[in-house]
Design an enzyme around this catalytic site. Structure first.
Site, PDB file in Angstrom:
ATOM      1  N   ASP A  61       0.855  -1.200   0.000  1.00 27.60           N
ATOM      2  CA  ASP A  61       0.000   0.000   0.000  1.00 27.60           C
ATOM      3  C   ASP A  61       0.887   1.245   0.000  1.00 27.60           C
ATOM      4  O   ASP A  61       1.071   1.888   1.023  1.00 27.60           O
ATOM      5  CB  ASP A  61      -0.897  -0.065   1.251  1.00 27.60           C
ATOM      6  N   ARG A 216      -5.808  -2.048  13.775  1.00 27.39           N
ATOM      7  CA  ARG A 216      -5.834  -2.057  15.234  1.00 27.39           C
ATOM      8  C   ARG A 216      -6.831  -3.007  15.887  1.00 27.39           C
ATOM      9  O   ARG A 216      -6.511  -3.573  16.942  1.00 27.39           O
ATOM     10  CB  ARG A 216      -6.037  -0.614  15.749  1.00 27.39           C
TER      11      ARG A 216
HETATM   12  O1  C5P Z   1      -6.206   0.275  12.390  1.00 23.78           O
HETATM   13  P1  C5P Z   1      -7.154   0.423  11.233  1.00 23.78           P
HETATM   14  O2  C5P Z   1      -8.053  -0.787  11.046  1.00 23.78           O
HETATM   15  O3  C5P Z   1      -7.923   1.724  11.285  1.00 23.78           O
HETATM   16  O4  C5P Z   1      -6.199   0.454   9.948  1.00 23.78           O
HETATM   17  C1  C5P Z   1      -6.696   0.634   8.652  1.00 23.78           C
HETATM   18  C2  C5P Z   1      -5.591   0.568   7.643  1.00 23.78           C
HETATM   19  O5  C5P Z   1      -6.129   0.902   6.371  1.00 23.78           O
HETATM   20  C3  C5P Z   1      -4.453   1.549   7.907  1.00 23.78           C
HETATM   21  O6  C5P Z   1      -3.248   0.946   7.423  1.00 23.78           O
HETATM   22  C4  C5P Z   1      -4.816   2.756   7.065  1.00 23.78           C
HETATM   23  O7  C5P Z   1      -3.696   3.472   6.623  1.00 23.78           O
HETATM   24  C5  C5P Z   1      -5.512   2.087   5.872  1.00 23.78           C
HETATM   25  N1  C5P Z   1      -6.470   2.946   5.186  1.00 23.78           N
HETATM   26  C6  C5P Z   1      -7.556   3.531   5.803  1.00 23.78           C
HETATM   27  N2  C5P Z   1      -8.421   4.322   5.101  1.00 23.78           N
HETATM   28  C7  C5P Z   1      -8.217   4.538   3.811  1.00 23.78           C
HETATM   29  C8  C5P Z   1      -7.134   3.956   3.156  1.00 23.78           C
HETATM   30  C9  C5P Z   1      -6.268   3.153   3.886  1.00 23.78           C
HETATM   31  O8  C5P Z   1      -7.763   3.328   6.992  1.00 23.78           O
HETATM   32  N3  C5P Z   1      -9.080   5.281   3.141  1.00 23.78           N
END
Ligand code: C5P
Length: 239
Positions: A61, A216
């Protein structure tokens, strides 16, 4: 039969040793891991190789956005690295998107290697209409997402990263084969952290996400493996 929604766990940790602990712990249940800017910038390709050594697949990503030649070369590097999926900003435009798809075709023929799944990033979920307007986009967020998803499809990309709230619309407009990857997913029992527009794993699966990305709610829990299994079990209810 309805497609199964797969779980990708985000390795949002600062160092390779932390990533390795997570991959080792989760490997019994999780097939896919996401490596983003933080970890890749700190560790480089060796962290991708570490996941591959555990016989697991990597979604890289890094959201490429540059002139066509540069992104095309980066795409070819992704193929050589053997990641199963990577992404680029759709706003880079159709010339950039087509150039990278051509580079992947060429490199896959030379190396006789399967092409990775290529995703477009449409509108970041951190952007709202006001912010879009300030960078000169006058469409609504929804219309801009659909517009850019169509641009991606036209250039031969496999799908997009989208918010859970966009799954139904994009599934309807873009068809069944367009890959939808959805971050911002929270089981009912989990906190929101800094995510605002979340969906549950069950809804994401019901509405037709191909993959959900979870960080998380798995990685920051006392028992990450059990948390991953609970999310997988929740998504099974959609089948
Ligand atoms: O911890 P969490 O479940 O919020 O992590 C979501 C992951 O998806 C992170 O790596 C974040 O950078 C990525 N992401 C996001 N929203 C987006 C694109 C990517 O939360 N629109």
């Amino acid at each position: 039969m309805k497609k199964k929604t797969e779980l990708i766990v985000a390795l949002d940790v600062p160092a390779q040793k932390d990533a390795q602990v997570l991959v080792k712990t989760l490997s019994p249940a999780v097939k896919y891991f996401k490596i983003g800017m933080q970890l890749f910038t700190a560790c480089g390709p060796s962290v991708v190789e570490m996941v591959h050594e555990h016989k697991r697949d990597v979604f890289l990503d890094l959201k490429f956005h540059d002139i066509p030649n540069t992104v095309a070369q980066a795409a070819a590097s992704c193929l050589r690295l053997g990641v199963f999926m990577f992404n680029v900003h759709a706003i880079g435009g159709s010339v950039m998107l087509s150039a990278l798809m051509r580079a992947l075709d060429d490199e896959s023929k030379v190396l006789k290697k399967k092409k990775p799944v290529v995703l477009g990033v449409t509108v970041l979920t951190s952007m709202d209409r006001q912010q879009l307007n300030k960078v000169g986009v006058i469409r609504s967020v929804k219309n801009e997402v659909v517009h850019l998803a169509k641009l991606c499809k036209g250039a031969g990309l496999d799908g997009v990263v989208c918010s859970g709230k966009e799954i139904k619309l994009l599934r309807r407009v873009m068809g069944e084969d367009f890959v939808l990857v959805v971050p911002g997913v929270r089981p009912k029992t989990a906190g929101l952290d800094d995510q605002k527009r979340i969906v549950t794993p069950l809804d994401a699966a019901r509405w037709g996400a191909d993959y959900i990305v979870v960080g998380r709610p798995i990685a920051a829990q006392a028992d990450p493996l059990q948390s991953a299994k609970d999310i997988l079990a929740e998504m099974e209810q959609a089948c």
